[in-house]
Motif scaffolding. Structure first.
Motif, mmCIF file in Angstrom:
data_model
loop_
_atom_site.group_PDB
_atom_site.id
_atom_site.type_symbol
_atom_site.label_atom_id
_atom_site.label_comp_id
_atom_site.label_asym_id
_atom_site.label_seq_id
_atom_site.Cartn_x
_atom_site.Cartn_y
_atom_site.Cartn_z
ATOM 1 N N HIS A 150 0.845 -1.195 0.000
ATOM 2 C CA HIS A 150 0.000 0.000 0.000
ATOM 3 C C HIS A 150 0.884 1.250 0.000
ATOM 4 N N ARG A 151 1.895 1.258 0.872
ATOM 5 C CA ARG A 151 2.832 2.376 0.931
ATOM 6 C C ARG A 151 3.524 2.602 -0.418
ATOM 7 N N ASP A 152 3.969 1.518 -1.036
ATOM 8 C CA ASP A 152 4.671 1.636 -2.313
ATOM 9 C C ASP A 152 3.778 2.233 -3.396
ATOM 10 N N TRP A 153 2.502 1.810 -3.419
ATOM 11 C CA TRP A 153 1.595 2.343 -4.436
ATOM 12 C C TRP A 153 1.422 3.848 -4.276
ATOM 13 N N TYR A 154 1.262 4.294 -3.043
ATOM 14 C CA TYR A 154 1.006 5.721 -2.835
ATOM 15 C C TYR A 154 2.271 6.563 -2.923
ATOM 16 N N LEU A 155 3.426 5.960 -2.704
ATOM 17 C CA LEU A 155 4.674 6.642 -3.056
ATOM 18 C C LEU A 155 4.731 6.881 -4.559
ATOM 19 N N GLY A 156 4.381 5.855 -5.305
ATOM 20 C CA GLY A 156 4.369 5.993 -6.761
ATOM 21 C C GLY A 156 3.341 6.998 -7.233
ATOM 22 N N LEU A 157 2.163 6.981 -6.604
ATOM 23 C CA LEU A 157 1.129 7.941 -6.980
ATOM 24 C C LEU A 157 1.597 9.365 -6.717
ATOM 25 N N ALA A 158 2.241 9.593 -5.567
ATOM 26 C CA ALA A 158 2.724 10.933 -5.246
ATOM 27 C C ALA A 158 3.785 11.378 -6.250
ATOM 28 N N ALA A 159 4.667 10.468 -6.633
ATOM 29 C CA ALA A 159 5.693 10.814 -7.619
ATOM 30 C C ALA A 159 5.061 11.166 -8.966
ATOM 31 N N TRP A 160 4.051 10.385 -9.364
ATOM 32 C CA TRP A 160 3.343 10.676 -10.615
ATOM 33 C C TRP A 160 2.642 12.028 -10.544
ATOM 34 N N CYS A 161 1.994 12.297 -9.439
ATOM 35 C CA CYS A 161 1.281 13.564 -9.281
ATOM 36 C C CYS A 161 2.243 14.745 -9.318
ATOM 37 N N GLU A 162 3.406 14.581 -8.668
ATOM 38 C CA GLU A 162 4.388 15.669 -8.683
ATOM 39 C C GLU A 162 4.857 15.958 -10.105
ATOM 40 N N LEU A 163 5.064 14.907 -10.871
ATOM 41 C CA LEU A 163 5.498 15.077 -12.256
ATOM 42 C C LEU A 163 4.396 15.706 -13.101
ATOM 43 N N GLU A 164 3.166 15.214 -12.944
ATOM 44 C CA GLU A 164 2.058 15.696 -13.757
ATOM 45 C C GLU A 164 1.532 17.057 -13.305
ATOM 46 N N TRP A 165 1.955 17.527 -12.132
ATOM 47 C CA TRP A 165 1.556 18.870 -11.708
ATOM 48 C C TRP A 165 2.025 19.912 -12.727
ATOM 49 N N LEU A 213 8.023 10.987 0.576
ATOM 50 C CA LEU A 213 6.598 11.177 0.326
ATOM 51 C C LEU A 213 6.147 12.571 0.761
ATOM 52 N N ALA A 214 6.564 13.004 1.949
ATOM 53 C CA ALA A 214 6.175 14.334 2.424
ATOM 54 C C ALA A 214 6.721 15.425 1.511
ATOM 55 N N GLY A 215 7.939 15.244 1.013
ATOM 56 C CA GLY A 215 8.519 16.233 0.104
ATOM 57 C C GLY A 215 7.882 16.216 -1.268
ATOM 58 N N SER A 216 7.569 15.031 -1.781
ATOM 59 C CA SER A 216 6.950 14.928 -3.102
ATOM 60 C C SER A 216 5.581 15.586 -3.145
ATOM 61 N N LEU A 217 4.914 15.677 -2.004
ATOM 62 C CA LEU A 217 3.578 16.273 -1.938
ATOM 63 C C LEU A 217 3.625 17.782 -1.726
ATOM 64 N N TRP A 218 4.744 18.430 -2.034
ATOM 65 C CA TRP A 218 4.864 19.878 -1.839
ATOM 66 C C TRP A 218 3.730 20.626 -2.529
ATOM 67 N N PHE A 219 3.344 20.172 -3.717
ATOM 68 C CA PHE A 219 2.296 20.860 -4.481
ATOM 69 C C PHE A 219 0.948 20.749 -3.777
ATOM 70 N N CYS A 220 0.752 19.652 -3.038
ATOM 71 C CA CYS A 220 -0.480 19.481 -2.261
ATOM 72 C C CYS A 220 -0.498 20.446 -1.082
ATOM 73 N N TRP A 221 0.620 20.536 -0.377
ATOM 74 C CA TRP A 221 0.690 21.439 0.776
ATOM 75 C C TRP A 221 0.627 22.901 0.332
ATOM 76 N N VAL A 222 1.388 23.251 -0.709
ATOM 77 C CA VAL A 222 1.548 24.654 -1.108
ATOM 78 C C VAL A 222 0.491 25.094 -2.115
ATOM 79 N N GLY A 223 0.268 24.299 -3.127
ATOM 80 C CA GLY A 223 -0.606 24.710 -4.223
ATOM 81 C C GLY A 223 -2.076 24.436 -3.987
#
Length: 721
Positions: free
Chosen positions: A342-357, A396-406
């Protein structure tokens, strides 16, 4: 409260989770409405599956005032109860205050009815928050929904019993009809409903089997399992025995593959989609190619429910059913492995989201992250509490910067980031990213000391490690801090250096473009408007090439600032309108309030001093959720001071102050509408929220009369009803 008790569709078009009709409970609905009229805290209690959440939802659907629905079931850590409440109510706060302080600050904007669903595993933290809210907000009423009381003084308990015989039969037969089956009200159906004790969840599970088994076969099989699977001892309440019997019996009727998937699905928090299930739950006895078929069978058997929303089809497992599956997963010794997957999937999702942002899918990313927050939180919690996983939590916390900031979640982001950087992971790159993101969040919150500490540590460690990207980001955000604190020469030096470093390493993304915008702002404040315009026109061009909207909105703000300074208010208004729409869509409170401030000056320049003063009041009402108004900067404050001077001169002090007070009463959504030219948008005391709407009509209408703009989050429903 007669007639169909089905919630209205949400304001943003998201359908409610109750895709099946509400059955019975008319007397309970009226009694619950009456209880809420006479008590400020009412707690609906009862066993899992008895229909507590559906009863509360039906009452809310008939409530004629604003309300907020907070789903606490997916929250696993007590410290995030307050974040969940603020999130559900649409209260964005960028400051360093706790969510509770922000809630109290926005007291006038809270709805008169607050529903807290699924709190029992967080009873202590929930009770503490409710007690303070009720003490500080005399007009607030709270409807709590859980398996136990909160234990507060003045709490009115509303124990919910199972359905009576006739209503149980009605529920069972209606669920059969909804599957295209005809089941008559006969002795076998009535005996089945009696044996299942009228518990809605048990009845729903049984009805889900009607495509394969007749009522007589169901009754026969239930009889076999009743003695075997009662559980809980002879002194357990009959309805507890019946519920466990129904769930265990449904589990026994599943194929081995269905039982396996049921157990593995219990690792998800909130809702989940097919792709996540295929990755997390496949393997070791369940091929990925078979997951869809097995999931479909669990759906047909009412073990899971399907939701269709902006993020596409998603699935939800009722908490009682989830807990049963989790017990099996633990017993099989497979829980830790599934949580890692589960953790691995959501790490991957966060990385994808950061790229697609940084792409035309930016809006889709924002929506996806919003719906996946419960699972992302669960993944973060796993990383930060398991030995040797700290580096993944930092990543994971760093990859979600766009979620926290944007996307307006600075306070929650800072909590996760501070927890992550406090851990020595042994992986310097992931820690450095978490540090510069933490510094960025602190800058935007106006916490200069914390920002300097994080960014200084990041740069020092990055230089030792030879991490050129981390050095560039630390320098960039230190320049941003200098900009908002008014040290323009230093800001320009640092931002130019950071942009040069970005070019050297080939970095181009939303952060880099924001660095160019911030440099343009520094140039504009120093009088170089043509230079600022050139920089932002280039940013605008790059954003359009990549489909980027968030950084583009800030470039539009600077272009509008230059147009306003250059005597072109019409052009400034056009630019600010697009800037404001984008910022509000992303829940970016800083971008929103900056645009409203500048639109106030444009409005004053156009000759409408009263509306300009109202917009200044609206901006003033938003700034406490951002931080220090206009960063305490003379440069950012200059348009505000110019607008105030013109409006006071035109209106006089008394009328100016009255217009400002009227504007301060606007909620954020209404303030944005007024700033965009909708003069019919009236002051409201309800919280801004793109996620919900108030219900109408019925006896519950007496519970409150606030404007119909509630903040109803996505909701868990427990059992049929």
């Amino acid at each position: 409260m007669r007639g169909p008790h089905c919630p209205e569709p949400f304001a943003d078009g998201e359908p409610p989770l109750e895709l099946t009709g509400f059955v019975g409970r008319a007397a309970e609905l009226d009694s619950l409405a009456a209880a809420l009229c006479s008590a400020r805290l009412v707690t609906v209690t009862g066993t899992g599956g008895v229909g507590k959440s559906r009863l509360a939802a039906a009452l809310v659907a008939g409530h004629d005032g604003a309300h907020g629905w907070v789903e606490l079931a997916p929250v696993r850590d007590a410290q995030f109860v307050e974040y969940a409440v603020a999130e559900a109510l649409g209260l964005t706060d960028h400051t360093t205050r706790s969510p509770r302080e922000a809630l109290l600050e926005h007291a006038a904007a809270l709805p008169p009815l607050l529903v807290l669903d699924g709190f029992e595993h967080l009873a202590g933290a929930t009770a503490e928050l409710v007690a303070e809210l009720l003490r500080r907000l005399p007009g607030l009423r709270v409807l709590a929904v859980g398996r136990r009381p909160l234990g507060l003084a003045g709490e009115r308990l509303f124990p919910l019993a199972p359905l009576g015989a006739d209503e149980a039969v009605e529920l069972f037969t209606r669920r059969a009809r909804e599957q295209g089956l005809t089941v008559a009200d006969g002795p076998e159906v009535r005996e089945l409903c009696r044996r299942l004790e009228g518990i809605p969840l048990a009845l729903e599970l049984a009805a889900g089997r009607l495509r394969a088994l007749s009522p007589a076969q169901l009754l026969e099989r239930l009889g076999d399992r009743f003695r075997l699977l009662t559980g809980g001892g002879r002194d357990a309440l009959p309805r507890h025995q019946a519920l466990r019997t129904a769930i265990g019996w449904s589990h026994e009727l599943c194929t081995p593959a269905e039982r396996l998937l049921w157990a593995r699905l219990s690792v998800f928090a909130g809702t989940f989609d097919l792709e996540a299930v295929e990755y997390v739950c496949s393997g070791d006895g369940l091929a990925a190619a078979d997951v869809l078929d097995v999931l479909s069978e669990l759906l047909a058997q009412s073990v899971i429910a399907r939701e269709d929303g902006p993020a596409g089809p998603r699935y939800r497992m009722l908490d009682t059913v989830r807990a049963y599956g989790a017990d099996w997963l633990e017993a099989a010794g497979d829980a830790a492995r599934l949580r890692r997957r589960h953790r691995d999937w959501y790490l991957g999702l966060a990385a994808w989201c950061e790229l697609e942002w940084f792409s035309p899918r930016q809006g889709e990313v924002a929506a996806r992250v919003a719906v996946e927050l419960p699972n992302l939180r669960a993944a973060l919690e796993f990383c930060l509490t398991e030995p040797s996983q700290a580096h993944l939590g930092q990543c994971l916390a760093g990859s979600l910067w766009f979620c926290w900031v944007g996307c307006g979640r600075l306070a929650e982001g800072r909590r996760w980031l501070e927890r992550s950087v406090a851990l020595e992971s042994g992986y310097e790159r992931s820690r450095l990213k978490a540090l510069w993101v933490l510094g960025y969040v602190a800058v935007l919150q106006g916490d200069a000391a914390a920002a300097l500490e994080a960014l200084g540590a990041c740069r020092e460690r990055a230089e030792r490690a030879g991490d050129a990207a981390a050095v560039a980001y630390a320098e960039h955000r230190t320049g941003c801090l200098a900009l908002v604190t008014g040290d323009l020469p230093r800001a320009e030096t640092l931002l130019r250096s950071a942009l040069s470093r970005y070019r050297e390493i080939g970095e181009l993304n939303s952060n880099v473009l924001m660095g160019r915008v911030e440099l343009a702002m520094a140039r504009a404040f120093q009088g170089d408007l043509p230079g600022a315009v050139r920089l932002c026109e280039e940013v605008r061009r790059v954003c359009e090439e990549h489909g980027e909207r968030w950084a583009r909105s800030y470039a539009l703000y600077v272009l509008a600032y230059a147009a306003c300074q250059g005597g072109a208010p019409r052009r400034a208004r056009e630019l600010l309108a697009e800037c404001l729409r984008n910022a509000h869509a992303f829940d970016d409170l800083l971008g929103t309030v900056l645009a409203v401030e500048l639109l106030a000056l444009v409005t004053a320049t156009e000759g409408d001093a009263a509306e300009a003063a109202l917009l200044q009041g609206a901006a003033g009402g938003l700034w406490p959720s951002v931080g220090l108004p206009l960063f305490g900067s003379d440069h950012y404050n200059a348009p505000h001071a110019r607008c105030e001077k013109a409006a006071r001169r035109a209106l006089g002090d008394s009328r100016y102050e009255e217009c400002v007070r009227r504007g301060a009463r606007l909620d954020r959504t209404t303030a944005v509408a007024r700033a965009l030219g909708d003069r019919g948008a009236a002051p409201s005391t309800a919280p801004p929220s793109p996620r919900g709407t108030g219900g109408r009509g019925g006896a519950a209408a007496d519970l409150g009369r606030a404007p119909e703009r509630s903040a109803v989050g996505a909701r868990r429903r427990e059992g049929g009803r």
